[in-house]
Scaffold this active site. Structure first.
Site, PDB file in Angstrom:
ATOM      1  N   TYR A 228       0.777  -1.057   0.029  1.00  0.00           N
ATOM      2  CA  TYR A 228      -0.065  -0.112  -0.054  1.00  0.00           C
ATOM      3  C   TYR A 228       0.927   1.182   0.218  1.00  0.00           C
ATOM      4  O   TYR A 228       1.690   1.528   1.080  1.00  0.00           O
ATOM      5  CB  TYR A 228      -0.926   0.143   1.311  1.00  0.00           C
ATOM      6  CG  TYR A 228      -1.864  -1.094   1.510  1.00  0.00           C
ATOM      7  CD1 TYR A 228      -2.335  -1.642   0.031  1.00  0.00           C
ATOM      8  CD2 TYR A 228      -2.294  -1.500   2.413  1.00  0.00           C
ATOM      9  CE1 TYR A 228      -3.230  -2.734   0.250  1.00  0.00           C
ATOM     10  CE2 TYR A 228      -3.665  -2.620   2.673  1.00  0.00           C
ATOM     11  CZ  TYR A 228      -3.912  -3.150   1.446  1.00  0.00           C
ATOM     12  OH  TYR A 228      -4.823  -4.046   1.537  1.00  0.00           O
TER      13      TYR A 228
ATOM     14  N   PHE B 217     -13.907   0.831  -2.963  1.00  0.00           N
ATOM     15  CA  PHE B 217     -13.482   2.229  -3.321  1.00  0.00           C
ATOM     16  C   PHE B 217     -15.228   2.879  -3.854  1.00  0.00           C
ATOM     17  O   PHE B 217     -15.237   3.997  -3.910  1.00  0.00           O
ATOM     18  CB  PHE B 217     -12.696   2.228  -4.767  1.00  0.00           C
ATOM     19  CG  PHE B 217     -11.338   1.595  -4.306  1.00  0.00           C
ATOM     20  CD1 PHE B 217     -10.381   2.381  -3.644  1.00  0.00           C
ATOM     21  CD2 PHE B 217     -10.731   0.353  -4.679  1.00  0.00           C
ATOM     22  CE1 PHE B 217      -9.204   2.093  -3.338  1.00  0.00           C
ATOM     23  CE2 PHE B 217      -9.816  -0.252  -4.271  1.00  0.00           C
ATOM     24  CZ  PHE B 217      -8.794   0.675  -3.821  1.00  0.00           C
TER      25      PHE B 217
HETATM   26  N1  LIG Z   1      -6.875  -8.936   0.900  1.00  0.00           N
HETATM   27  C1  LIG Z   1      -6.968  -7.893  -0.063  1.00  0.00           C
HETATM   28  O1  LIG Z   1      -6.874  -8.409  -1.189  1.00  0.00           O
HETATM   29  C2  LIG Z   1      -7.650  -6.520   0.469  1.00  0.00           C
HETATM   30  C3  LIG Z   1      -8.169  -5.812  -0.747  1.00  0.00           C
HETATM   31  C4  LIG Z   1      -8.802  -4.590  -0.397  1.00  0.00           C
HETATM   32  C5  LIG Z   1      -8.697  -4.212   0.915  1.00  0.00           C
HETATM   33  N2  LIG Z   1      -8.020  -4.968   1.852  1.00  0.00           N
HETATM   34  C6  LIG Z   1      -7.942  -4.490   3.338  1.00  0.00           C
HETATM   35  O2  LIG Z   1      -9.338  -4.384   3.958  1.00  0.00           O
HETATM   36  C7  LIG Z   1      -9.402  -3.020   4.406  1.00  0.00           C
HETATM   37  C8  LIG Z   1     -11.109  -2.572   4.129  1.00  0.00           C
HETATM   38  O3  LIG Z   1     -11.218  -2.624   2.774  1.00  0.00           O
HETATM   39  P1  LIG Z   1     -11.456  -1.039   2.129  1.00  0.00           P
HETATM   40  O4  LIG Z   1     -10.903   0.037   2.832  1.00  0.00           O
HETATM   41  O5  LIG Z   1     -10.880  -1.149   0.790  1.00  0.00           O
HETATM   42  O6  LIG Z   1     -12.714  -0.851   1.634  1.00  0.00           O
HETATM   43  P2  LIG Z   1     -14.188  -0.740   2.717  1.00  0.00           P
HETATM   44  O7  LIG Z   1     -13.812  -0.632   4.231  1.00  0.00           O
HETATM   45  O8  LIG Z   1     -15.343  -1.447   2.199  1.00  0.00           O
HETATM   46  O9  LIG Z   1     -14.518   0.883   2.252  1.00  0.00           O
HETATM   47  C9  LIG Z   1     -13.813   1.901   2.236  1.00  0.00           C
HETATM   48  C10 LIG Z   1     -14.176   3.059   1.532  1.00  0.00           C
HETATM   49  O10 LIG Z   1     -15.399   3.473   2.285  1.00  0.00           O
HETATM   50  C11 LIG Z   1     -15.223   5.009   2.648  1.00  0.00           C
HETATM   51  N3  LIG Z   1     -15.948   4.978   3.987  1.00  0.00           N
HETATM   52  C12 LIG Z   1     -15.307   4.277   5.152  1.00  0.00           C
HETATM   53  N4  LIG Z   1     -16.225   4.604   6.171  1.00  0.00           N
HETATM   54  C13 LIG Z   1     -17.334   5.399   5.939  1.00  0.00           C
HETATM   55  C14 LIG Z   1     -18.268   5.847   6.434  1.00  0.00           C
HETATM   56  N5  LIG Z   1     -18.546   5.814   7.824  1.00  0.00           N
HETATM   57  N6  LIG Z   1     -19.322   6.608   5.550  1.00  0.00           N
HETATM   58  C15 LIG Z   1     -19.084   6.664   4.386  1.00  0.00           C
HETATM   59  N7  LIG Z   1     -17.716   6.353   3.745  1.00  0.00           N
HETATM   60  C16 LIG Z   1     -16.868   5.325   4.391  1.00  0.00           C
HETATM   61  C17 LIG Z   1     -13.929   5.259   2.477  1.00  0.00           C
HETATM   62  O11 LIG Z   1     -13.738   6.486   2.417  1.00  0.00           O
HETATM   63  P3  LIG Z   1     -13.408   7.556   3.489  1.00  0.00           P
HETATM   64  O12 LIG Z   1     -11.596   7.471   3.490  1.00  0.00           O
HETATM   65  O13 LIG Z   1     -13.455   8.907   2.840  1.00  0.00           O
HETATM   66  O14 LIG Z   1     -13.747   7.309   4.804  1.00  0.00           O
HETATM   67  C18 LIG Z   1     -13.520   4.314   1.394  1.00  0.00           C
HETATM   68  O15 LIG Z   1     -13.616   4.945   0.234  1.00  0.00           O
HETATM   69  C19 LIG Z   1      -8.566  -2.089   3.474  1.00  0.00           C
HETATM   70  O16 LIG Z   1      -8.002  -0.962   4.412  1.00  0.00           O
HETATM   71  C20 LIG Z   1      -7.446  -3.168   3.661  1.00  0.00           C
HETATM   72  O17 LIG Z   1      -6.678  -3.265   4.697  1.00  0.00           O
HETATM   73  C21 LIG Z   1      -7.451  -6.048   1.584  1.00  0.00           C
END
Ligand SMILES: NC(=O)c1ccc[n+]([C@@H]2O[C@H](COP(=O)([O-])OP(=O)(O)OC[C@H]3O[C@@H](n4cnc5c(N)ncnc54)[C@H](OP(=O)(O)O)[C@@H]3O)[C@@H](O)[C@H]2O)c1
Length: 275
Positions: A44, A198
């Site tokens: 990342y 996203f």
């Molecule tokens: N193993 C893998 O292949 C893999 C792939 C993807 C992700 N991951 C891990 O999983 C974690 C979570 O996934 P993710 O961050 O991609 O997706 P997510 O948690 O499903 O969603 C993140 C998105 O939601 C928004 N968001 C978060 N809280 C919110 C709220 N309360 N209200 C409105 N929007 C909100 C964030 O924007 P803001 O920043 O504006 O809040 C961001 O755009 C990552 O941080 C990573 O560590 C792992």
């Protein structure tokens, strides 16, 4: 309820955060509010989220568990390039140790498969490499990411798997059977994209339920996951302190059986996603 650090890097999970101080503040606030499970990867940024975690939190509190993942590197154009030879994986473990400044990594997930879905096939050589690094004392616990049930079984025959991190949320339910299987085996299931990734989830049912409960749709989506199975651990990602507060508060949201049934039917309702 944990915290996923991926959103702290720059656009496209590449380069520095838009606001370095806010990124540090989000991490410190999460830990201050009791989060002791942080998900990250050295790819990342690359290196950016690990370096932010180190700057914000090192020396780490005793009870914190930092889970990293290896299996890819980033191209100069921000592309995600699989890097899963034994030499690649060994290098990645050493990069994580250096950037997080620890002697041993708490948990390392071997990330395989495609962009966000698993691909069936042997992971024996890769997982055996991680097991070797664990025996050398560089890793405490091993996990998997983006895997099938057969791959979990294969890995578990090489070394103990403590967690699986796959794509799952209210509208993406391919892993329903796997979650139950892992619960029976005492393996944690950690959904990535718990809020839709996203493009956060949008559904009229989700919004109606949220309005009725005086909560936000994102809180209801997280609460639904926590009610889904006892082995689910959450790592919602955010770069915003306000969203962090909102997400952590979702752990307090109780959903009745009737509400859970209504939410469970969302899958297939023709959910719209935000543009
Ligand atoms: N193993 C893998 O292949 C893999 C792939 C993807 C992700 N991951 C891990 O999983 C974690 C979570 O996934 P993710 O961050 O991609 O997706 P997510 O948690 O499903 O969603 C993140 C998105 O939601 C928004 N968001 C978060 N809280 C919110 C709220 N309360 N209200 C409105 N929007 C909100 C964030 O924007 P803001 O920043 O504006 O809040 C961001 O755009 C990552 O941080 C990573 O560590 C792992």
């Amino acid at each position: 309820m944990g915290y996923g650090a991926m959103q702290l890097a720059g656009p496209g999970v590449f380069g520095p955060p838009k606001d370095h101080d806010v990124a540090l503040a989000v991490l410190r606030e999460a830990v201050g509010l009791g989060v002791n499970h942080i998900d990250t990867s050295d790819y990342y940024g690359p290196h950016v989220t690990n370096q932010l975690i180190r700057e914000a939190l090192h020396p780490y509190p005793d009870d914190i568990v930092i889970v990293t993942k290896i299996g890819a590197v980033r191209g100069a154009d921000a592309s995600w390039i699989p890097a899963r030879t034994p030499a690649d994986l060994t290098r990645a473990v050493h990069d994580n140790l250096r950037n997080l400044r620890v002697d041993a990594l708490d948990v390392v997930n071997l990330r395989v498969g495609g962009i966000s879905e698993p691909i069936e096939g042997s992971i024996e050589e890769q997982f055996a490499t991680l097991a070797d690094l664990q025996r050398q004392g560089l890793i405490q616990q091993l996990g998997l990411s983006n895997v099938t049930s057969a791959q979990v079984k294969q890995a578990n025959s090489i070394a103990k798997v403590v967690c699986v991190q796959n794509h799952y949320n209210l509208v993406h339910r391919d892993d329903d059977a796997l979650i139950d299987e892992l619960a029976d085996s005492g393996i944690a299931y950690v959904p990535f994209f718990p809020l839709g990734g996203f493009t956060p989830l949008q559904s009229s049912t989700l919004s109606e339920v949220a309005t009725r409960l005086g909560a936000t749709p994102m809180q209801v989506a997280l609460a639904w996951l926590l009610h889904r199975a006892p082995n689910i651990l959450l790592i919602p990602g955010t770069s915003s302190i306000a969203h962090l507060h909102e997400n952590l508060a979702a752990a307090e949201l109780a959903l009745t059986d009737g509400t859970l049934t209504k939410l469970g039917a969302i899958d297939g309702e023709g959910v719209q996603r935000a543009p």
